[in-house]
Design an enzyme around this catalytic site. Structure first.
Site, short mmCIF file in Angstrom:
data_model
loop_
_atom_site.label_atom_id
_atom_site.label_comp_id
_atom_site.label_asym_id
_atom_site.label_seq_id
_atom_site.Cartn_x
_atom_site.Cartn_y
_atom_site.Cartn_z
CB SER A 1 -0.94 0.00 1.22
OG SER A 1 -0.19 -0.05 2.43
CB THR B 1 7.02 4.41 -0.20
OG1 THR B 1 7.39 3.17 -0.80
CG2 THR B 1 7.42 5.56 -1.10
CB SER C 1 -0.82 -3.06 12.48
OG SER C 1 -0.70 -1.92 11.67
#
Ligand SMILES: Nc1ncnc2c1ncn2[C@@H]1O[C@H](COP(=O)(O)OS(=O)(=O)O)[C@@H](OP(=O)(O)O)[C@H]1O
Ligand SMILES: Nc1ncnc2c1ncn2[C@@H]1O[C@H](COP(=O)(O)OP(=O)(O)O)[C@@H](O)[C@H]1O
Length: 213
Positions: A41, A45, A111
Site C-alpha cells: 500500500s 515509502t 497491523s
C-alpha cells in the site's frame, strides 16, 4: 513494588531527566505515527519519505518498519494472529520508548487487527498536557492497486497458494475506524509519496508536534 505480567517484585526507577526535558532539547514533541495498510500500500515509502521531510526541517524521527524489525527484534515471530499481535505489541512498546525520548517515531506495519492497533494507542497517553501521543495513518490503497504493484511478488505467490495466510488474500485486514489521517487515491490516482508525507507533516505542524513551547 509491583507485579506486571510474569514479572513479580519489580520497581519503577525514575530518572532525573524526563521526557519534557528531552522534548525541549529537541524543540519538538515526541509521538508515535502508526502507518497501517495492506502489503504494497506504500507504508514503507511513506515512512521513509516522512522521515526525510522531517529531517530536512531539523526534526528528529526514527522509522520502525515491520519488514525490517522481522530481521531482528521480531525474527522469532510468524504471521499467525497471535504472532502478529505480539509483533504489534513489541513495536508499540519500542515506539513508546522512542516517543519518550522526544522523537517522532514512525511505525509502518500491516497491523491488520483493530484490537492490536487500539492496544498500541492505549499504551500512549492521550496527548493532553504535553504528553505523548499515538497518531494513526491509514494507507487506504485498494487491494487491486497493491496487487497490481506486487513489488515483492508476494501476491502472485499467495494467489498461487504458495504463501498461506497472506493479508488481503486469505487473511483478514480490518480497516481503522478511528484514524487521524486517511490517505487514499482520488479519482483512482494515488498522491505521490512526497504529497502524502506533506499531509502528515502539515498535520503534525497544526497539532504542535514540530516545536516545543
Ligand atoms: N502472510 C503474510 N502476510 C502479510 N505479509 C507477509 C506475509 N508473509 C510475509 N510477509 C511480509 O511481511 C511484511 C509484513 O510484516 P509486518 O510485521 O508489517 O506484518 S504484521 O503487522 O505483523 O501483520 C510484508 O511487508 P510489506 O509488504 O512491507 O507490508 C511482507 O513483505
Ligand atoms: N504514493 C505512491 N504512488 C505510487 N507508487 C507507490 C507509492 N508509494 C509506494 N509506491 C510503490 O508501491 C510499492 C510498494 O510500496 P511499499 O512502500 O514497499 O509498500 P508497503 O511498505 O506497504 O509494502 C513500491 O514499488 C513503491 O515504489
Amino acid at each position: 513494588m509491583a507485579t506486571v505480567g510474569n514479572s513479580t517484585n519489580i520497581f519503577w526507577h525514575q530518572c532525573a531527566v524526563g521526557n519534557v526535558d528531552k522534548q525541549k532539547l529537541l524543540n519538538q514533541k515526541g509521538c508515535l505515527v502508526w502507518i497501517t495498510g495492506l502489503s504494497g500500500s506504500g507504508k514503507s515509502t511513506l515512512a521513509c519519505t516522512l522521515g526525510r521531510e522531517l529531517h530536512s526541517r531539523g526534526k528528529l524521527s526514527y522509522v520502525l518498519d515491520g519488514d525490517n524489525l522481522r530481521h531482528g527484534l521480531n525474527k522469532n515471530l510468524g504471521f499467525s494472529a497471535e504472532d502478529r499481535a505480539e509483533n504489534i505489541r513489541r513495536v508499540g512498546e519500542v515506539g513508546k520508548l522512542f516517543a519518550d525520548a522526544g522523537l517522532i517515531c514512525i511505525a509502518s506495519l500491516i497491523s491488520p487487527y483493530r484490537k492490536d492497533r487500539d492496544a498500541c494507542r492505549a499504551m500512549l497517553p492521550d496527548g493532553t498536557a504535553n504528553s505523548l501521543i499515538y497518531l494513526q495513518v491509514f494507507m487506504n490503497t485498494p487491494l487491486e492497486v497493491c496487487e497490481e504493484r506486487d513489488a515483492k511478488g508476494l501476491y502472485k505467490l499467495a494467489r498461487a497458494g504458495k504463501i498461506k495466510g497472506f493479508t488481503g488474500i486469505d487473511d483478514p485486514y480490518e480497516p481503522p475506524l478511528n484514524c487521524e489521517i486517511e490517505l487514499k487515491p482520488v479519482d483512482g490516482i494515488c498522491s505521490t509519496p512526497i504529497g502524502m508525507a506533506g499531509q502528515v507533516v502539515s498535520y503534525l505542524g497544526e497539532k504542535g508536534f514540530l516545536h516545543y513551547e
